[in-house]
Each structure stands twice: as structure tokens, then as C-alpha cells.
Enzyme design. Structure first.
Site, mmCIF file in Angstrom:
data_model
loop_
_atom_site.group_PDB
_atom_site.id
_atom_site.type_symbol
_atom_site.label_atom_id
_atom_site.label_comp_id
_atom_site.label_asym_id
_atom_site.label_seq_id
_atom_site.Cartn_x
_atom_site.Cartn_y
_atom_site.Cartn_z
ATOM 1 N N HIS A 1 10.473 -3.880 3.844
ATOM 2 C CA HIS A 1 10.947 -2.510 3.673
ATOM 3 C C HIS A 1 11.241 -1.889 5.027
ATOM 4 O O HIS A 1 10.656 -2.281 6.038
ATOM 5 C CB HIS A 1 9.991 -1.641 2.866
ATOM 6 C CG HIS A 1 8.608 -1.392 3.432
ATOM 7 N ND1 HIS A 1 7.715 -2.384 3.762
ATOM 8 C CD2 HIS A 1 7.968 -0.226 3.703
ATOM 9 C CE1 HIS A 1 6.580 -1.842 4.185
ATOM 10 N NE2 HIS A 1 6.711 -0.539 4.187
ATOM 11 N N HIS B 1 -1.340 4.905 9.573
ATOM 12 C CA HIS B 1 -0.009 5.519 9.656
ATOM 13 C C HIS B 1 -0.072 6.930 10.224
ATOM 14 O O HIS B 1 0.800 7.749 9.951
ATOM 15 C CB HIS B 1 0.620 5.597 8.270
ATOM 16 C CG HIS B 1 0.736 4.298 7.531
ATOM 17 N ND1 HIS B 1 -0.351 3.613 7.065
ATOM 18 C CD2 HIS B 1 1.813 3.562 7.184
ATOM 19 C CE1 HIS B 1 0.069 2.510 6.442
ATOM 20 N NE2 HIS B 1 1.360 2.457 6.509
ATOM 21 N N HIS C 1 0.824 -1.220 0.000
ATOM 22 C CA HIS C 1 0.000 0.000 0.000
ATOM 23 C C HIS C 1 0.857 1.268 0.000
ATOM 24 O O HIS C 1 0.435 2.308 0.498
ATOM 25 C CB HIS C 1 -0.980 -0.018 1.180
ATOM 26 C CG HIS C 1 -0.325 -0.085 2.534
ATOM 27 N ND1 HIS C 1 -0.834 -0.815 3.590
ATOM 28 C CD2 HIS C 1 0.792 0.490 3.021
ATOM 29 C CE1 HIS C 1 -0.049 -0.677 4.644
ATOM 30 N NE2 HIS C 1 0.935 0.118 4.337
#
Lengths: 135, 284
Positions: free
Chosen positions: B193, B59, B12
């Protein structure tokens, strides 16, 4: 700083080159992260750009946090409890994308950082018969 | 008949949203990633699910560190995406399904989970980008949304085992829902990541391939690592695989992979898209 002398803190697992954003970091970084969270709002982003020191005053940043922000020192912001999900909003104001951030933190040039990402480059695709003709 | 037709698992990365906003889907950098959605589009056109239950992590749009739920379930009549700090706000609203949300809440609490419940919440790029990828264009979204947020931001995070069990409980709840709706489950984020620290840019294709090869046939293989193991293996944001682990848990039928696309890198991320079919188990 909060919690760092506690027995639990001494037993923390170390992961090289990686800050685990835990309760200690969350306490240390609260003011800096709260300021960055406010940057979801465009008027707040403009207010920061217009008067960085005044804006940091509003959120009661610690001196270490202020100095890191003044110096655009990403590792300093992290050391002062910044969390990258919130710092990313500040980075956007400063015109830095995540490759720029990566270069700043690793000491690489931007080109070298991008090349390091591309060193993993691959594409692997599998499609089952049911949907094969779509691919 | 199973009410859950399948699972869609996808990265995403916010940059994907930026690429969509700029129409870069055919750009050489982006094309190999966007092309991975052709089988997903075909699947959605065939199955026409009515509801999407989405496991994701916020987030810093809806949740801040003042109140950080480990698990939160949306029960709003409608959800919206808003500016997350870089000026992109996707306009299409996400219709909710409060009755199904509350049924899921009732059932997972009966299964000894303790989620936060949200009658008003924003959804960030971790929902918005997968929706834009699956249903591109400007037509109203054809599915109703039940968002389930998992804390992958502030440690201690829930364990992979706990996330998998939550997914199983949600799957049982959906299968016990009395309505006729067909449901597709999403797990968003990952794969490996890491954005911050001296190890920024960390990518681990071996671990990613381990996850991709085991997701359909043996998801419990992913539970052998605890959250800090995953941080070390996949990077501090690679731990978003928790959302995949939860979503896979919700697929309780016969599961097989229909499509998989692994493309490295997209931004700082090893990106992946996986489509799994979930069908009723046939008893011998």
C-alpha cells in the site's frame, strides 16, 4: 533547503510518484509534522479549527507549509516535507479519509480512485487441516 | 519444547479499528477480512499463549521525529492505546512483562543489537488493531505484551536482513527464558500500500503473493530486496513488511503455515492475515 545540494542528495534513487521520507525531508518538514503530531490531542485539534493561522504561528510553519495547509494542497504539504503518517491526523480534522487523500493526490475523482483500488480486488484463503473446521 | 508456539502476521489498517468500533465485522465490505481470523481464534483457544511479542511500527503516537529509534523494546508494566488524532482510543490496557522484556533486551544487546529501551510507552493501532482482531470483545487480554517497534517511517530504515537478524536474536532470547510461559510472536502491517504522492493507491499483488508464498518455507527469499526495492515494489507503507520479516526471524523451529487470508482492498491496502505454527525441530 537542507542538504539538497550535497553529493549524497544527487545520488538519491528516484521512485516514480513516491517521496522517500529521508533526513532531508525530515528536516524540511519538521515544523509541519510537529504541528500534525500535536493533533493527537483533541483540545489541540479544536484550537487549530478555531484559529488555523494562529495555530500555524505557534509551530513556526514555513510559508510554503502554510500555503499548502491553507489550500488543502496535499502534494504541496508533501513537497514541504510533510510525512503522511502525521498528515493523516490533519486530514482527519479536515474530514478527509485516505481515499479522499488518494483522489486529491492523483487528480482522480473519488469514485475513480476507489475503482482503481477495486481493480485489484481478490480474496485468497488457505486453511490447513489442523484448523480447517474453524473457517 | 519450544516456548514459541507460532506467529501471527496481519495488516493493521486504522480503518479496521474504526470498523470494530462500529461493529461492521459482518458488513459485506469487511467480512472477507474478519473471516480470516476464525483459524487464528481457534489456534489461540487451543494454544492459550501467555505472552505476545509484537514487532510493529509506530505511526506518531509514542514516537515523533524529535527522537526516532530504529529499534525500540518496551519494558513497561502496562501499555495503553490513546487517541491518534481521529478520536478512537481502545480502552483495554495491555499488561506488560518487564522481566521478560529485560531478558530480551539483555540477550539482543549481547547479540550486538542496540535497541532503545522504554519503561513507559504508548502503543498505537499497529498493536491495538491486531489485539482487537485476535481477542475481540471486552474481556481483559489473556496475554502479556512485549512490544518491539521498528522504524518504518523515516529513512534510512533498517535493512530487511537486519530486521530478520533482530527477529532471530529475539527468538533465541525467548527460547532461553527460564519461565514456563508460552509465547506467540506478531508481525503487523502491510501488505502492499501507498498513501501518499502521485502513486497513492499503489498495490502490487504479485509482490504480495511472493511474500505470502515464501514467508513460511523460505523467509530469506524476502531479504533479496533492500528497503528501497521494497518501497518501489510494495509502496512506501508496504515497507511495513519489515515487521513481518523480523517476526518470522523469531520462529526458529519447524515452521508450517496453518492459515492464510489475502483480501484486496481494505481501505487503500492489500490486507493479509497469516498464521504460522512453530514447533521444535526433530533431529534425525
Amino acid at each position: 533547503m537542507s542538504g539538497q545540494a550535497s553529493p549524497a542528495a544527487q545520488e538519491k534513487r528516484a521512485i516514480p510518484g513516491t517521496i522517500v521520507f529521508d533526513g532531508d525531508a525530515a528536516q524540511d518538514g519538521y515544523a509541519l509534522n510537529a504541528m500534525c503530531y500535536s493533533f493527537n490531542s483533541e483540545p489541540n485539534r479544536k484550537a487549530f479549527v478555531a484559529d488555523e493561522e494562529g495555530y500555524m504561528d505557534r509551530f513556526n510553519l514555513t510559508e510554503a507549509q502554510r500555503q499548502a495547509v491553507r489550500n488543502r494542497d496535499v502534494l504541496g504539504m508533501l513537497a514541504a516535507g510533510g510525512n503522511v503518517y502525521y498528515l493523516a491526523k490533519l486530514a482527519g480534522i479536515l474530514g478527509l479519509n485516505v481515499q479522499d487523500l488518494g483522489a486529491l493526490q492523483t487528480g482522480m475523482t473519488l469514485e475513480d480512485f476507489k475503482a482503481a483500488l477495486l481493480s485489484h480486488a481478490m480474496t485468497e484463503t488457505h486453511v490447513a487441516d489442523r484448523l480447517g473446521e474453524a473457517a | 519444547m519450544s516456548q514459541i508456539c507460532g506467529g501471527i502476521f496481519t495488516s493493521h489498517v486504522p480503518g479496521i479499528g474504526n470498523a470494530i468500533a462500529k461493529g461492521l465485522q459482518q458488513d459485506p465490505y469487511w467480512k472477507p477480512f474478519f473471516d480470516g481470523f476464525a483459524p487464528v481464534h481457534k489456534f489461540l483457544a487451543e494454544e492459550k499463549p501467555d505472552v505476545a511479542v509484537v514487532f510493529y511500527n509506530d505511526h506518531g503516537l509514542n514516537f515523533f521525529l524529535d527522537k526516532m529509534p530504529t529499534f525500540a523494546i518496551g519494558a513497561a508494566p502496562e501499555y495503553k492505546h490513546e487517541d491518534e488524532g481521529w478520536g478512537i482510543a481502545f480502552e483495554r490496557p495491555y499488561p506488560g512483562h518487564p522481566d521478560l522484556s529485560w531478558h530480551i533486551i539483555e540477550q539482543v544487546v549481547a547479540s550486538e543489537f542496540d535497541p532503545v529501551t522504554c519503561q513507559s510507552m504508548l502503543v498505537d493501532h499497529a498493536v491495538a488493531v491486531p489485539f482487537e482482531l485476535c481477542w475481540p470483545g471486552s474481556d481483559a487480554f489473556p496475554v502479556k505484551l512485549v512490544p518491539i517497534a521498528i522504524n518504518t517511517v523515516q529513512h534510512p530504515l533498517p535493512s530487511p536482513k537486519r530486521c530478520h537478524e533482530l527477529g532471530k536474536a529475539v527468538g533465541r532470547a525467548i527460547e532461553s527464558w527460564g519461565g514456563e510461559e508460552k509465547v506467540v510472536v506478531f508481525g503487523t502491517g502491510g501488505l502492499s500500500h501507498q498513501l501518499e504522492g502521485e502513486r497513492a493507491g499503489h498495490i502490487n499483488t504479485d509482490y504480495d503473493k511472493f511474500c505470502l508464498s515464501n514467508l513460511a518455507p523460505d523467509p530469506e527469499a524476502l531479504l533479496q530486496h533492500d528497503t528501497l526495492d521494497i518501497v518501489e515494489l510494495a509502496g512506501s507503507q508496504g515497507v511495513e513488511i519489515l515487521n513481518w520479516i523480523a517476526a518470522r526471524g523469531a520462529l526458529g523451529g519447524k515452521v508450517r503455515e496453518l492459515a492464510s487470508n489475502y483480501h484486496v482492498p481494505i481501505s487503500n491496502t492489500a490486507a493479509a492475515t497469516v498464521l504460522l505454527e512453530n514447533s521444535e525441530k526433530v533431529l534425525a
